[in-house]
Design a protein around this motif. Structure first.
Motif, mmCIF file in Angstrom:
data_model
loop_
_atom_site.group_PDB
_atom_site.id
_atom_site.type_symbol
_atom_site.label_atom_id
_atom_site.label_comp_id
_atom_site.label_asym_id
_atom_site.label_seq_id
_atom_site.Cartn_x
_atom_site.Cartn_y
_atom_site.Cartn_z
ATOM 1 N N ASP A 209 87.113 -47.213 52.532
ATOM 2 C CA ASP A 209 86.838 -46.429 51.318
ATOM 3 C C ASP A 209 88.089 -45.751 50.787
ATOM 4 N N ASP A 210 88.956 -45.330 51.700
ATOM 5 C CA ASP A 210 90.150 -44.603 51.266
ATOM 6 C C ASP A 210 91.386 -45.495 51.155
ATOM 7 N N LYS B 298 96.672 -46.480 53.515
ATOM 8 C CA LYS B 298 95.938 -47.737 53.699
ATOM 9 C C LYS B 298 95.993 -48.547 52.413
ATOM 10 N N ASP C 124 92.319 -43.339 60.835
ATOM 11 C CA ASP C 124 92.979 -42.134 60.313
ATOM 12 C C ASP C 124 94.366 -42.417 59.749
ATOM 13 N N THR D 65 90.076 -49.866 58.912
ATOM 14 C CA THR D 65 88.671 -49.544 59.192
ATOM 15 C C THR D 65 88.425 -49.254 60.674
ATOM 16 N N GLU E 124 97.473 -42.705 57.555
ATOM 17 C CA GLU E 124 97.795 -41.862 56.397
ATOM 18 C C GLU E 124 97.902 -42.671 55.108
#
Ligand code: C5P
Length: 227
Positions: free
Chosen positions: A200-201, A147, A143, A138, A145
């Motif tokens: 979120d990702d 997570k 960024d 977070t 790649e």
């Protein structure tokens, strides 16, 4: 192959560091334990009497925070990284309950986070790192790649941490460890600056009922998918 950043976040004692270390070993990446850095700062506060009635003397800590040298060195015998504070090996000390008891309080201090995040970002600048913590996906490397967000029931986590502590000869009780795990989760999730939450990702991994081998296989599959 291109090198990436792998961020592994989640609740206390989920086995994040075990899985992060194993993944790093397999793919030839550097493993960085961001929690060890907050633990080292906490140990410094305890050993230098910066705790007064259970609260940190923040102005004293602020004076020294940028002079604290926190480094990692591989122990040639075990092949595992160990944490050094100002040149001294503090690996065992920082895992003790007296540090676990206070670490979430120290890591909620904004200037402490600012200093540690800057060091973590510098350590990951060349990529090729697996870093575990609470805010890696977070805040430290938004960024990244790949997570992962790891969770398991508090009881499962307390039992794992208890096994680890008992192996080192500590005689803490299950209740004491469970209480500490829950307390840290609460503080980590409710602090103002970069609270513990899933990006979120990030991919969610509940490893309550997984063996280490299953978990390692899952993780390497995720790595192979993004690379
Ligand atoms: O990962 P570990 O359990 O050793 O982390 C100890 C504590 O350090 C956590 O409970 C949390 O309070 C803090 N921490 C943090 N941000 C990180 C890593 C750890 O606030 N990235």
């Amino acid at each position: 192959t291109t090198k990436i950043v792998i961020a592994i976040d989640g609740f206390s004692s989920c086995g994040k560091s075990t899985m992060a270390k194993e993944l790093a070993r397999k793919i030839g990446y550097v493993y960085i334990d961001s929690g060890a850095m907050y633990r080292a700062v906490t140990l410094y506060c305890i050993d230098n009497d910066l705790f007064e009635n259970d609260t940190v003397n923040e102005s004293e800590l602020q004076k020294v925070i940028n002079t604290l040298q926190i480094t990692f060195k591989i122990n040639p015998e075990s092949g595992k990284p160990e944490t050094y504070l100002n040149g001294e090996n503090v690996e065992n000390e920082i895992r003790s309950m007296r540090v676990s008891d206070k670490v979430s309080q120290v890591s909620a201090i904004p200037f402490v986070r600012e200093a540690m995040v800057a060091q973590q970002q510098a350590l990951g600048k060349q990529k090729g790192v697996v870093m575990d913590g609470r805010d890696i996906g977070t805040t430290v490397f938004p960024d990244a790649e790949l997570k992962i967000f790891v969770t398991a029931s508090p009881e499962t986590r307390a039992q794992r941490r208890l096994d680890e502590l008992q192996k080192k000869g500590s005689n803490v009780s299950f209740e004491e460890v469970l209480d500490n795990v829950k307390k840290r989760d609460y503080i980590d999730q409710n602090r103002e600056i970069s609270p513990l939450r899933k990006a979120d990702d990030a991919l969610l991994l509940d490893n309550s009922k997984m063996t280490l081998a299953e978990q390692d296989a899952w993780l390497i599959a995720q790595y192979n998918r993004v690379i």
